[in-house]
Design an enzyme around this catalytic site. Structure first.
Site, mmCIF file in Angstrom:
data_model
loop_
_atom_site.group_PDB
_atom_site.id
_atom_site.type_symbol
_atom_site.label_atom_id
_atom_site.label_comp_id
_atom_site.label_asym_id
_atom_site.label_seq_id
_atom_site.Cartn_x
_atom_site.Cartn_y
_atom_site.Cartn_z
ATOM 1 N N HIS A 122 12.710 -2.372 -4.748
ATOM 2 C CA HIS A 122 11.601 -1.781 -3.997
ATOM 3 C C HIS A 122 10.483 -1.361 -4.942
ATOM 4 O O HIS A 122 10.720 -0.718 -5.963
ATOM 5 C CB HIS A 122 12.095 -0.548 -3.225
ATOM 6 C CG HIS A 122 11.003 0.184 -2.509
ATOM 7 N ND1 HIS A 122 10.694 1.511 -2.769
ATOM 8 C CD2 HIS A 122 10.124 -0.229 -1.562
ATOM 9 C CE1 HIS A 122 9.687 1.874 -1.991
ATOM 10 N NE2 HIS A 122 9.321 0.849 -1.261
ATOM 11 N N SER A 123 9.253 -1.736 -4.607
ATOM 12 C CA SER A 123 8.049 -1.234 -5.252
ATOM 13 C C SER A 123 8.081 -1.454 -6.768
ATOM 14 O O SER A 123 8.233 -2.581 -7.237
ATOM 15 C CB SER A 123 7.861 0.230 -4.870
ATOM 16 O OG SER A 123 6.576 0.687 -5.191
#
Length: 228
Positions: free
Chosen positions: A72-73
């Protein structure tokens, strides 16, 4: 794939493995083996500071057998650096997809976004309730920790998406990574999926994200083209 890989969930900046709990519960109920890793670059204010390469090593250490890495991210950066031959698939969830020589800071234009506050060797996230959790009913802002600035300036020496099949999950309501930037990065992935969600779909729509992950790692994928 002839056997189900382990799903390794890797959180983004300021977060911890706690953020995956709703998604992890769903995936484990579906019969998947799920592991998580806590990145050392996220730590309390008085802790030693670690960089992106330390995070990449933590990911490598967490891989044990055939694995699909869900990043994520910010985690897209160390996951891209870290992928070993045992990593069969990369899933970028509203994540950065860097190339060799990139750092997070240069990928955002070399200037800190207005919602960052840098304090010596750490970066704090301002207004996380609107940047990260704009569609989350009970935003867990009190669980966020300082992020090492070094993690944002370390540069890549490997780019796993060039040889490892990958899926990009684009989040259309994201206030952290603008959807047009996600669109551009998603072209480096083998395939792209879309969610009508903010930056944290593992909290706002975990069922939909779980379905995307299960489908992505269950289907054979062609190798990702080695292009920019």
């Amino acid at each position: 794939m002839p056997e189900r890989p382990t799903l390794l969930l890797v959180h983004g900046a300021w977060h911890g493995s706690w953020c995956w709990n709703p998604l992890r519960t769903l995936l484990e109920a579906g019969g998947w083996r799920v592991d998580t890793v806590d990145l050392p670059s996220v730590a309390p204010q008085d802790a030693p500071r670690h960089g992106m390469h330390d995070d990449a090593q933590a990911i490598r250490d967490a891989v044990n057998g055939p694995t699909a890495v869900i990043a994520h991210s910010y985690a897209g950066i160390p996951a891209t650096q870290a992928a070993t031959p045992e990593v069969r698939h990369l899933i970028y969830v509203a994540a950065f997809v860097p190339d060799v020589g990139d750092s997070l800071l240069n990928m955002v234009g070399g200037t800190a976004p207005p919602w960052w506050r840098t304090e010596e060797d750490v970066v704090h996230a301002l207004t996380p309730e609107t940047v990260f959790f704009n569609d989350v009913d009970d935003p867990p802002t009190d669980r966020l920790l300082p992020q090492s600035r070094k993690a944002f300036t370390d540069e890549l020496t490997e780019a796993a998406w060039r040889t490892t099949p990958s899926t990009y999950v684009l989040c259309a309501k994201d206030n952290a990574i603008p959807p047009p930037a996600q669109e551009a990065m998603s072209r480096r992935a083998t395939t792209t999926e879309r969610l009508d969600a903010g930056h944290s779909p593992f909290l706002s729509c975990p069922q939909e994200l779980a379905a995307i992950i299960e489908n992505a790692v269950s289907l054979p994928r062609r190798p990702s083209p080695a292009s920019g």
